[in-house]
Design a protein around this motif. Structure first.
Motif, PDB file in Angstrom:
ATOM      1  N   ARG A  19       1.147  -0.778   0.187  1.00  0.00           N
ATOM      2  CA  ARG A  19       0.232  -0.092   0.338  1.00  0.00           C
ATOM      3  C   ARG A  19       0.923   1.069  -0.236  1.00  0.00           C
ATOM      4  O   ARG A  19       1.787   1.623   1.206  1.00  0.00           O
ATOM      5  N   PRO A  20       0.064   2.723  -0.440  1.00  0.00           N
ATOM      6  CA  PRO A  20       1.634   3.490  -0.771  1.00  0.00           C
ATOM      7  C   PRO A  20       0.704   4.482   0.500  1.00  0.00           C
ATOM      8  O   PRO A  20      -0.445   4.950   0.376  1.00  0.00           O
ATOM      9  N   ILE A  21       1.413   4.958   0.989  1.00  0.00           N
ATOM     10  CA  ILE A  21       0.840   6.300   2.000  1.00  0.00           C
ATOM     11  C   ILE A  21       1.629   7.692   1.495  1.00  0.00           C
ATOM     12  O   ILE A  21       2.847   7.964   0.622  1.00  0.00           O
ATOM     13  N   CYS A  22       1.159   8.590   1.783  1.00  0.00           N
ATOM     14  CA  CYS A  22       1.811  10.105   1.290  1.00  0.00           C
ATOM     15  C   CYS A  22       1.935  10.599   3.161  1.00  0.00           C
ATOM     16  O   CYS A  22       2.225   9.926   4.061  1.00  0.00           O
ATOM     17  N   THR A  23       1.453  11.673   3.317  1.00  0.00           N
ATOM     18  CA  THR A  23       1.980  12.772   4.883  1.00  0.00           C
ATOM     19  C   THR A  23       1.408  11.634   5.800  1.00  0.00           C
ATOM     20  O   THR A  23       1.274  12.169   6.913  1.00  0.00           O
ATOM     21  N   GLY A  24       0.245  10.741   5.595  1.00  0.00           N
ATOM     22  CA  GLY A  24      -0.796   9.736   6.242  1.00  0.00           C
ATOM     23  C   GLY A  24      -1.654   9.737   6.604  1.00  0.00           C
ATOM     24  O   GLY A  24      -2.829   8.701   6.738  1.00  0.00           O
ATOM     25  N   TRP A  25      -2.151  10.383   7.620  1.00  0.00           N
ATOM     26  CA  TRP A  25      -3.396   9.983   8.516  1.00  0.00           C
ATOM     27  C   TRP A  25      -3.938   8.407   9.492  1.00  0.00           C
ATOM     28  O   TRP A  25      -2.758   7.939   8.999  1.00  0.00           O
ATOM     29  N   SER A  26      -4.921   7.909   8.876  1.00  0.00           N
ATOM     30  CA  SER A  26      -5.316   6.864  10.049  1.00  0.00           C
ATOM     31  C   SER A  26      -5.412   5.546   8.748  1.00  0.00           C
ATOM     32  O   SER A  26      -5.125   5.743   7.194  1.00  0.00           O
ATOM     33  N   GLY A  27      -5.346   4.096   8.540  1.00  0.00           N
ATOM     34  CA  GLY A  27      -5.510   3.242   7.434  1.00  0.00           C
ATOM     35  C   GLY A  27      -5.643   2.295   8.354  1.00  0.00           C
ATOM     36  O   GLY A  27      -5.211   1.678   9.613  1.00  0.00           O
ATOM     37  N   MET A  28      -6.477   1.002   7.424  1.00  0.00           N
ATOM     38  CA  MET A  28      -6.171  -0.396   8.082  1.00  0.00           C
ATOM     39  C   MET A  28      -4.833  -1.658   7.347  1.00  0.00           C
ATOM     40  O   MET A  28      -5.159  -1.324   6.215  1.00  0.00           O
ATOM     41  N   PHE A  29      -3.958  -2.145   8.139  1.00  0.00           N
ATOM     42  CA  PHE A  29      -3.361  -2.518   6.869  1.00  0.00           C
ATOM     43  C   PHE A  29      -2.760  -4.136   7.340  1.00  0.00           C
ATOM     44  O   PHE A  29      -2.797  -4.740   8.618  1.00  0.00           O
ATOM     45  N   PRO A  30      -2.958  -5.338   6.489  1.00  0.00           N
ATOM     46  CA  PRO A  30      -2.898  -6.379   6.741  1.00  0.00           C
ATOM     47  C   PRO A  30      -1.712  -6.461   7.286  1.00  0.00           C
ATOM     48  O   PRO A  30      -0.865  -5.514   7.006  1.00  0.00           O
TER      49      PRO A  30
END
Lengths: 489, 421
Positions: A62-73
């Motif tokens: 998964r790509p991300i930039c500056t962030g915030w929240s996320g769900m990641f296996p």
């Protein structure tokens, strides 16, 4: 679930030893997930090579930039796109800018304002990627969502590079729909899962005229920046109305009049967040402002291209507000407050104050749709917040919602927040329950189908789009390496 | 305060990345938008203020997970506090304090950095953060400066380690002495009896060594009877004014940075910069004079139960706004012929010179890299020289200039004033 040494080396060979890390001690810096590795690609070629390796080894990414929240296996590879932070081009003649994913909106906007231009900064804030898809405070001028995505460079989940729109045929970025391949429905899906799998490595965003100053004349120190003067031919006001219906009528007429640079349906609580520098002050100001408003309202910025244009817009604004019984909030007429709000709401620099400062977390239900219908739903959703406020689970904002008209105002964004302390398990549970119930109500009472709802529930009501989407994803991502929420960040 | 006591603050981090950049309204384009050297150089989120908060949260929950990489993250931070200012534009939470506590915890657990251990060993032995070649007060030989340990003075000039021992920096001590003499100030130095303020030891995570130095200094000051202490070094300023106060050691001592004191002397008519100095300059705000020079706010309280992150009694946050920003600028502007042009990142969101937090000692390459970014920014203003108010900044900026071959000159503010009087 770490890589074997051999697999790690294959990834390392793409980006170099300094740009890959699988040390467990730094993983919590990202999210509470055990990533196989965090990798920092520097350009499209590296992203492509990494994606191909993920396919080879059947590893999710998964790509991300500056962030915030996320769900990641667990065991997923995280592409932190921090090094892909160049503004590739600002094309003033054809009114577009090409950016890499880690260009933040504040950077792009500052460059644009120097050139008399602006773009749609999403409500999430100016600290987010400039290529983020969504809606923002300036939607009446800049529109929102996929309207602003022109040509896109996309590394598919299998590692192919696809160039959409004009980029696909003429190697130019001016159009998202042609003469090359238009993949708009795939590249900017607006229903769950919400975003396209793969990685967007560059995107052209549409630009708009900015009649204001090339730079705001900011004085003071953080956290209390103010404007040394209100820029010529600009004005910011907050109007409250005797009823939701009157507010909506005024909003619609202003949209049709095309005179507002910005119309943002802030409630009094959000204005209080914006103009205060700490939580205690915010509580005081909100209490005062709650007495000052006569009912629901919105915030407006008008910006004239000339004194005559400004005078015309001001006249129309005041006429429409008066026709609908609107009242200007005295607090915002104070030039210091007016200046703070004008700057923050053009630069979209206070979203964090509005969302996270009070309690540390918030849940929201964001909706894009027919504005009058979503307002009706939001009144009920606001009412449903009252028991949570009474129990001390969420911050008291008067049960308010907010929103704004897009373009001429019939189409609009409506949203409602619940701000709470994430350490309070009871509050968290109550907020999640509220979110589920109000999302379900929106669908069952036929207001709209929220993207927060289950695909299986809402899909059948929407031409079984979810089945088509699942087929598309399977075709695009046969190895299942790009889970939901993969492309835009 | 221990790391655990900042669990609530660290838990507030919403991973918005504001800590990486200057406050959003002040972003003026794609150049000079970053404020944190650590994330700008090392890129992984762990090297940002927010990344450090999240690692801190995990440490409180699961214990310290020491690895070489974690220690690389911990020690490659100038502790400059820029992340703290940018975060606190929007949030009510501490950022630098838990980062500092995390480093102290590493120290307590013996997870130190070898280069810093060596510096601290020197401190314990010689009372200096730099190699003590010769006597500390030797620079003052023949200048006729009063020995504050032997005769009563109104003002005690705390010279600092680098200025006292580095032959390249002793010019700053001499310039300061000349300025104070010219203004008719009754001042003195502690000479060989002077000892390190302890500020840099604190930044490096050696709290006990800092406290030991602070106690020695306050005992000496008490003995001297001086009511006012003037420092020429931003580290010293922050130590005496802010950190000693934090640990209730400062008492009623008035602490002034030399730029503040000169500003006062000029405004009181006791010092008149008359000679023309034809120079276009830009000014670099030292972190520990600017945002970290803000007075300490004593507070003790508890979170009010409920939805909001508020406290009883209300907590006033230090957000960098009350640092020393105008006095050095006023001094520069008072010098005939000097033209001041500002850089993009100034005052509370100034870019660090690179020397803080022990980085100068543990990773000189990173310190120089950071300073080079500042030199580039200074050159972009068209200025001939960059003026600062701390010998550590001057040293690091000069090293970057030497490495890059830039023609930019570096001056401490006292050097400019000396030229003008």
């Amino acid at each position: 679930m770490a890589f074997t040494k051999e697999v790690y080396k294959e990834f390392e060979d793409v980006v170099g030893v300094e740009n890959i890390c699988d040390d467990p001690s730094i993983m919590p810096a990202y999210y509470g997930t055990e990533f196989a590795a965090v990798i920092l690609p520097k350009d499209t070629a590296e992203v492509q090579a990494l994606v191909k390796l993920c396919n080879k080894h059947k590893v999710m990414f998964r790509p991300i930039c500056t962030g915030w929240s996320g769900m990641f296996p667990k065991g997923i590879v995280l592409f932190d796109l921090r090094r892909m932070n160049r503004i590739v081009e600002i094309n003033e003649k054809n009114m577009y800018a090409v950016v890499e994913p880690y260009v933040i909106s504040a950077e792009l906007q500052a460059e644009l304002m120097k050139r008399g231009l602006n773009f749609c900064i999403k409500g999430a804030g100016t600290n987010c990627s400039a290529m983020l898809r969504g809606h923002g405070h300036m939607d009446q001028t800049t529109s929102g969502d996929d309207r602003n995505h022109l040509a896109i460079e996309w590394v598919t989940p299998e590692g192919e590079i696809v160039r959409s729109g004009s980029l696909g045929s003429a190697d130019e970025w001016f159009c998202g729909d042609g003469p090359g391949p238009s993949l708009r429905a795939i590249l900017t899906s607006a229903v769950p899962p919400g975003v396209t799998p793969g990685v967007f490595t560059k995107a052209a965003v549409k630009l708009y005229h900015w009649p204001g100053p090339s730079e705001f004349p900011i004085v003071g120190h953080s956290p209390k920046y103010t404007l040394g003067e209100i820029p010529a031919n600009t004005m910011a006001r907050y109007y409250s109305f005797p009823s939701v219906d009157k507010m909506w009528q005024a909003e619609l007429k202003l949209g049709e009049g095309e005179i507002c640079y910005e119309l943002m349906g802030f409630n009094a609580a959000m204005v209080s967040c914006n103009i205060t520098t700490c939580n205690e002050e915010e509580e005081e100001v909100f209490a005062k402002m709650s007495k000052e408003v006569q009912g629901p309202g919105f915030f407006v910025i008008i910006a004239g291209s000339s004194p005559e244009d400004f005078a015309y817009k001001k006249h129309v604004l005041e006429y429409i507000v008066k026709q609908n019984g609107g009242k200007s909030l005295k607090t915002v007429e104070n030039p210091e407050v007016e200046g703070i709000l004008m700057c923050q709401c053009i630069r979209i620099s206070a979203s964090i104050r509005e969302t996270f400062r009070a309690g540390g977390a918030f849940n929201s239900i964001p909706i894009m749709g027919q504005r009058d219908l979503t307002i009706k739903w939001a009144i009920g959703a606001g009412k449903a917040k009252e028991p949570l406020i009474k129990n001390g689970y969420i911050v008291d904002d008067g049960g308010a919602f907010f929103g704004w008209g897009v373009e001429q105002g019939h189409l609009g964004k409506t949203e409602i927040f619940c701000k709470y302390d994430p350490q309070n398990a009871e509050a968290k549970k109550a907020v999640e329950q509220w979110q589920q119930e109000q999302t379900r109500r929106a669908f069952t009472e036929k207001y709209f189908a929220s993207t927060l709802g289950s695909q299986e529930d809402i899909g059948p009501a929407l031409s079984n789009y979810h089945l088509w989407w699942q087929k598309l994803v399977k075709t695009l991502d046969p190895n299942g390496v790009s889970p939901e929420g993969g492309a835009l960040v | 305060m221990a790391l655990e006591q900042y669990a609530g603050d660290m838990g507030m981090c919403c991973r918005c990345s504001a800590c990486k950049f200057v406050p959003m309204q002040k972003v003026k384009g794609s150049d000079y938008s970053y404020v944190c050297p650590s994330i700008a150089k090392y890129n992984f989120h762990a090297y940002s203020g927010g990344g450090r908060m999240n690692i801190g949260t995990a440490a409180v929950k699961n214990g310290m997970n020491y690895t070489d990489r974690l220690l690389d993250v911990v020690y490659n931070c100038q502790m400059c506090g820029a992340c703290d200012v940018s975060c606190k534009y929007a949030m009510d939470m501490e950022v630098l304090e838990p980062i500092s506590e995390f480093r102290m915890k590493c120290n307590e657990d013996g997870k130190t950095n070898a280069a810093l251990d060596k510096v601290i060993a020197g401190l314990r032995k010689t009372g200096s953060m730099v190699p003590a070649k010769g006597k500390r007060g030797a620079w003052a030989a023949g200048l006729g400066i009063k020995d504050a340990t032997k005769e009563k003075v109104d003002v005690l000039f705390h010279v600092g380690c680098l200025t006292s021992f580095d032959p390249e920096m002793q010019k700053l001590a001499k310039a300061t002495a000349r300025i104070l003499e010219k203004a008719g100030v009754s001042f003195g130095i502690a000479g060989d009896a002077e000892t390190c303020c302890g500020g840099r030891a604190y930044q490096m995570g050696y709290k006990d060594d800092f406290l030991a130095q602070a106690k020695k200094n306050m005992a000496l000051i008490k003995k001297c009877g001086a009511k006012t202490l003037v420092t020429g070094c931003a580290d010293g300023y922050q130590a005496f004014k802010v950190l000693y106060d934090k640990y209730d050691l400062k008492g009623k001592l008035e602490v002034l940075h030399i730029s503040e004191y000169i500003d006062k002397l000029i405004k009181d008519g006791k010092l008149k910069p008359r000679k023309k100095v034809n120079l276009s300059v830009t000014y670099h705000d030292p972190c520990r004079l600017g945002r970290l020079g803000e007075p300490w706010i004593h507070w003790e309280g508890t979170k009010v139960p409920g939805d909001r992150f508020v406290f009883d009694p209300p907590k006033e946050y230090r957000r960098g706004a009350k640092g020393i920003y105008e006095p050095p600028r006023d001094v520069i502007k008072s010098i005939p012929g000097v033209k001041l042009t500002e850089m993009t990142r100034i005052k509370e969101y100034a870019w660090c010179c690179g020397a803080g937090g022990g980085v100068n000692e543990s990773n000189p390459e990173f310190a120089t890299w950071t300073a080079q970014k500042r030199i580039d920014e200074a050159v972009s203003t068209g200025a001939e020289a960059i003026v600062t108010a701390c010998p550590w900044c001057e040293k690091t900026l000069n090293e970057a200039i030497k490495a890059s071959g830039s023609s930019l000159k570096v001056y401490d503010i006292v050097e400019l004033v000396e030229k003008a009087i």
